[in-house]
Design an enzyme around this catalytic site. Structure first.
Site, PDB file in Angstrom:
ATOM      1  N   ASP A  11       0.973  -1.196  -0.050  1.00 29.37           N
ATOM      2  CA  ASP A  11       0.111  -0.072   0.252  1.00 29.37           C
ATOM      3  C   ASP A  11       0.859   1.179  -0.033  1.00 29.37           C
ATOM      4  O   ASP A  11       1.958   1.337   0.681  1.00 29.37           O
ATOM      5  CB  ASP A  11      -0.760   0.050   1.182  1.00 29.37           C
ATOM      6  CG  ASP A  11      -2.095  -1.169   1.178  1.00 29.37           C
ATOM      7  OD1 ASP A  11      -2.307  -1.520   0.204  1.00 29.37           O
ATOM      8  OD2 ASP A  11      -2.735  -1.308   2.034  1.00 29.37           O
ATOM      9  N   ASP A 130     -13.917  -5.564  -2.539  1.00 33.01           N
ATOM     10  CA  ASP A 130     -14.017  -5.620  -0.934  1.00 33.01           C
ATOM     11  C   ASP A 130     -15.227  -6.088  -0.560  1.00 33.01           C
ATOM     12  O   ASP A 130     -16.282  -5.460  -0.847  1.00 33.01           O
ATOM     13  CB  ASP A 130     -13.578  -4.244  -0.451  1.00 33.01           C
ATOM     14  CG  ASP A 130     -12.034  -3.564  -0.796  1.00 33.01           C
ATOM     15  OD1 ASP A 130     -11.364  -4.492  -1.370  1.00 33.01           O
ATOM     16  OD2 ASP A 130     -11.878  -2.467  -0.819  1.00 33.01           O
TER      17      ASP A 130
END
Lengths: 252, 198
Positions: A11, A130
């Site tokens: 990330d 997600d």
């Protein structure tokens, strides 16, 4: 024999690697290109870079990052984060990215998947999803899990495949950050439903979890961040273990 | 000088970066004279066979590639386009290799595209790839494959078929996988190609 892939996920925020625990608390885990090169040498099969910076400069930052990564690494990588338009993707592919990952923008405007698949080929398009289990049913969530949508996970994954996704990157928000194992039941159900590869994400805590996700979860690839970044599981040690369990891996 | 053929295919950049890492002089070009004069030619590619062949035919690159005398290395779709025919769009290809390109039919839950690391099994007649590459893993991304034939110099298996991972005939060399994305093994294969006699 096609190997199951081990994918460290990096990330990126403001050019640095970070990892959120349940997507909230961020810890700095270093320079993305350097970390990526480290993983490549350690035997990672592929890398995913997700930019979580929310600024107007993002497009340029992301393409500069893609170029840096492509220059220095000799394994494939996916890059994503805030991609909304075909122009964003064009820039990234020209910089040397192998695949791009789209998430919220695809939920808001599903035609984006068709457009990208038509322009660049299915293999370039990773649709990241997600999801959370709400009262026994999986729903797609946006904005790092904060916003629930009315899309049911399996219907959306199937639609993404039909529109031209080359892979699905499925993160269970219920499992992410828990280090208690992947969402194997949902993953297996998705794998039976789809004919494209599935990358499992969320919940990796130890080597056994990866063995489970490739057998019970029927995943094609397993993705994790913090357990790799903080050295809790080494890639070589993980692959040696999987090979012992008769799971096909590319040896280190 | 190595010429990398520029024909609007996707992901040519990664081939250029691989050559940059190896440290060999190269140029990305669609100029026929530059390609003809190069020591070696790399024909990379990611894209659909039909639209790509249309582009190659219109720009005269089909004829040019067919007539090249120096070593030419086709990669991924580049390899498939060097074959005689592709089932992808039912289109005649460049025809250097007589082999035909077919689509994977999924069996036993195998996913298509074939995406990821799989073996490269060198054939006995392979006289240019380093032996240590044999049975190692390379990175593949494709939904169509080339049937094995007289020019097959390496194989791999997916969807229940053993197919051509590499081809070679005269001055033409080809790989279905992406050596530029296949870590140290892939880099070795690129070096092996760069070392073949002109």
């Amino acid at each position: 024999m096609l190997a199951k892939r081990i994918i460290p996920c990096l990330d990126i925020k403001d050019g640095r690697t970070v990892k959120g625990v349940n997507f909230v608390n961020l810890r700095d885990a270093g320079d993305p290109v350097e970390l990526g090169a480290k993983y490549s040498l350690a035997g990672a099969d592929e890398l995913v870079f997700l930019d979580i910076t929310a600024t107007n400069e993002r497009r340029k930052t992301l393409s500069d990052l893609a170029r840096d990564i492509a220059r220095h690494l000799n394994i494939p990588f996916t890059i994503g984060g805030g991609i909304k338009h075909i122009d964003d993707v064009d820039v990234l592919l020209n910089a040397g990215a192998d695949k791009v990952s789209i998430n919220s923008a695809a939920v808001r405007r599903p035609e984006l998947i068709d457009e990208l698949a038509y322009a660049f080929g299915n293999q370039f398009v990773v649709v990241a999803v997600d999801a959370k289990n709400v009262d026994g049913e999986w729903f797609v969530h946006l904005n790092g899990g904060r916003v629930k949508t009315e899309h049911k996970l399996f219907d959306w994954a199937k639609e993404a495949q039909e529109r031209g996704a080359g892979e699905i990157l499925f993160t269970s928000m219920d499992h992410d950050g828990t280090k208690a194992g992947f969402a194997n039941e949902a993953l297996a159900q998705m794998s039976d439903l789809l004919s494209i590869p599935i990358i499992a994400s969320g919940g990796a805590g130890n080597k056994e979890h990866f063995a489970d996700v490739f057998t019970t979860g029927k995943a094609d690839a397993g993705l994790a961040a913090s357990i790799f970044h903080f050295g809790e599981v080494g890639i070589k040690e993980l692959k040696d273990y999987l090979a012992e369990q008769q799971i096909p891996v590319r040896p280190v | 000088m190595i010429a990398v053929i520029d024909y609007n295919a996707g992901n040519i950049r990664s081939v250029l970066y691989a050559l940059e890492r190896i440290g060999v002089e190269h140029v990305l070009t669609s100029d026929h004279d530059v390609i003809r004069a190069a020591d070696k030619v790399i024909f990379p590619g990611v894209g659909a066979a039909e639209s790509t062949m249309k582009h190659l035919n219109e720009t005269g690159l089909t004829e040019l590639i067919r007539s090249l005398k120096q070593p030419v290395f086709g990669i991924c779709v580049g390899m498939q386009l060097l074959c005689s025919h592709s089932e992808e769009g039912d289109v005649p290809c460049i025809g250097v290799f007589p082999e035909r390109v077919k689509r994977f039919r999924p069996v036993n839950g195998d996913k298509v595209p074939h995406m990821g690391w799989n073996n490269v099994k060198l054939s006995a007649n392979n006289n240019w790839v380093s032996k240590e590459v044999d049975n190692d893993f390379c990175y593949y991304v494709h939904s169509y494959y080339v049937e094995t034939g007289a020019d097959t110099v390496a194989t791999t298996e997916y969807c229940g078929v053993e197919y051509a991972a590499m081809l070679q005939k005269d001055n033409f060399y080809a790989a279905q996988f992406h050596p530029e994305k296949s870590a140290a093994v892939g880099e070795q294969i690129i070096r092996d190609f760069l070392a073949v006699d002109n």
